[in-house]
Motif scaffolding. Sequence first.
Motif, PDB file in Angstrom:
ATOM      1  N   GLN A 110      59.920 -37.660  72.480  1.00 56.47           N
ATOM      2  CA  GLN A 110      61.300 -37.704  72.495  1.00 56.47           C
ATOM      3  C   GLN A 110      62.485 -39.419  72.658  1.00 56.47           C
ATOM      4  O   GLN A 110      63.567 -39.208  72.424  1.00 56.47           O
ATOM      5  N   GLU A 111      61.628 -39.976  72.591  1.00 50.14           N
ATOM      6  CA  GLU A 111      62.185 -41.570  73.560  1.00 50.14           C
ATOM      7  C   GLU A 111      61.726 -42.306  72.005  1.00 50.14           C
ATOM      8  O   GLU A 111      62.423 -43.159  72.029  1.00 50.14           O
ATOM      9  N   ILE A 235      59.139 -42.157  83.310  1.00 45.68           N
ATOM     10  CA  ILE A 235      60.229 -42.057  84.330  1.00 45.68           C
ATOM     11  C   ILE A 235      60.342 -41.591  85.351  1.00 45.68           C
ATOM     12  O   ILE A 235      59.124 -41.136  85.746  1.00 45.68           O
ATOM     13  N   TYR A 236      61.219 -41.669  86.349  1.00 42.99           N
ATOM     14  CA  TYR A 236      61.260 -41.367  87.151  1.00 42.99           C
ATOM     15  C   TYR A 236      61.355 -39.412  87.201  1.00 42.99           C
ATOM     16  O   TYR A 236      61.954 -38.699  86.293  1.00 42.99           O
ATOM     17  N   ALA A 237      60.723 -39.060  87.981  1.00 38.14           N
ATOM     18  CA  ALA A 237      60.649 -37.690  88.160  1.00 38.14           C
ATOM     19  C   ALA A 237      60.825 -37.034  89.733  1.00 38.14           C
ATOM     20  O   ALA A 237      60.143 -35.897  89.741  1.00 38.14           O
ATOM     21  N   ASP A 313      70.265 -37.421  83.387  1.00 42.07           N
ATOM     22  CA  ASP A 313      69.208 -38.548  82.350  1.00 42.07           C
ATOM     23  C   ASP A 313      68.251 -37.454  82.005  1.00 42.07           C
ATOM     24  O   ASP A 313      67.170 -38.217  81.292  1.00 42.07           O
ATOM     25  N   PHE A 314      68.212 -36.124  82.415  1.00 46.09           N
ATOM     26  CA  PHE A 314      67.899 -35.398  82.276  1.00 46.09           C
ATOM     27  C   PHE A 314      67.664 -34.010  81.815  1.00 46.09           C
ATOM     28  O   PHE A 314      68.775 -33.488  82.134  1.00 46.09           O
ATOM     29  N   GLN A 315      66.215 -33.147  81.024  1.00 45.95           N
ATOM     30  CA  GLN A 315      66.892 -31.976  80.988  1.00 45.95           C
ATOM     31  C   GLN A 315      66.997 -31.183  82.005  1.00 45.95           C
ATOM     32  O   GLN A 315      66.624 -32.062  83.241  1.00 45.95           O
ATOM     33  N   HIS A 320      61.705 -34.075  81.536  1.00 46.26           N
ATOM     34  CA  HIS A 320      61.662 -34.162  80.099  1.00 46.26           C
ATOM     35  C   HIS A 320      63.404 -35.122  80.055  1.00 46.26           C
ATOM     36  O   HIS A 320      64.398 -34.090  80.629  1.00 46.26           O
ATOM     37  N   PRO A 321      63.644 -36.026  79.528  1.00 46.03           N
ATOM     38  CA  PRO A 321      64.533 -36.850  79.057  1.00 46.03           C
ATOM     39  C   PRO A 321      65.440 -36.089  78.000  1.00 46.03           C
ATOM     40  O   PRO A 321      65.666 -35.570  77.229  1.00 46.03           O
TER      41      PRO A 321
END
Length: 354
Positions: A110-111, A235-237, A313-315, A320-321
Amino acid sequence: MLRALLVMLLMILAGCGGGGNITSTSNVAPPGNGTPSSSSTMVPLNDLGSGTYLGFTGGLYPSGSNTMPAQHHTAGLAQATAIHPLDINGNSNPGGKYVLLSIGMSNTTQEFCSAASTLPCDSWTFMGQAATDPSVNHTQLAMVDGAAGGKSASFWTSPTAPDYDRIRDTQLTPQGLSERQVQIVWLKVANPNPTVSLPASNADAYTLLTQQGQILRALKTRYPNLQQVFVSSRIYAGYASSTLNPEPYAYESGLSAKWLIQAQITQSQNGTIDPQAGDLNYNSIAPWVAWGPYLWARGTTPRSDGLTWVQTDFQSDGTHPSQPGQTKVGGMLLNFFKSSTLTQCWFVAGGTCS
């Protein structure tokens, strides 16, 4: 009367824990189920420095430093200058290509390019942004998205894994490229539904370390001309609404990456092979490995360089971003390859490495 006083004294001691061994719990491992801890105890590795997280030193590189050791930089420079255009048979050819390949999971694809791992890439992703950047070497560099949804670390540990065939057959060959032209990899992997956090001896961070060592060796077998691998962790979660990969596991994947790189550095210095990462000799069995962009920041708390992660910034799953998150990572990856002195010679048109 004396007996009553003795009974009262024993009761007081029992209530205070008297008569037993008093043990500090500050360094005791968490329960076996690895209950995730609050992200408030986590500091980005690049800001943690010589400080510690559960006894583990911060910094991206050894001794709490964010600077690559000189010996490892020199080795990386040799690998960088070895990258050059090849034909599909792996022979030097000024009219040939060298491939930057992504390896990893859903977040990675995705990124890097698109959720479906197919062309054309979304304009806001790394490949989308790079495609319109005039400073990028569009003549000799080919960027290929090998990552795919659901392809966690275990899918990449063997050179005979089906996903390497998938990359060859559906990504490289249709673009007139071959495995012998793959010379750089961006690696970002994790494991789904982890259950044991640090400092437990069977923590998922150690499992991921072992898998990443296996992946490096598999990559070198599959791509014999591979020179450099750049690793990014999750990334952050902290917004995650499922058990797919919440905190602290996203944060601790950064320690796995740090230990992987440190294992190769140590082995090159004194020959000691890390028992978990395995043999990482970049003169034979593995590619040279270093940090790509480090992506973790503690939510809305700004990192020293200003990086934050907000909920948009997230779904909806918080893992997921979203498009803004993909844009953020894509930009960080593009800036890394454009600015690193170990990548400019092959990523930037007319660039040099030093």
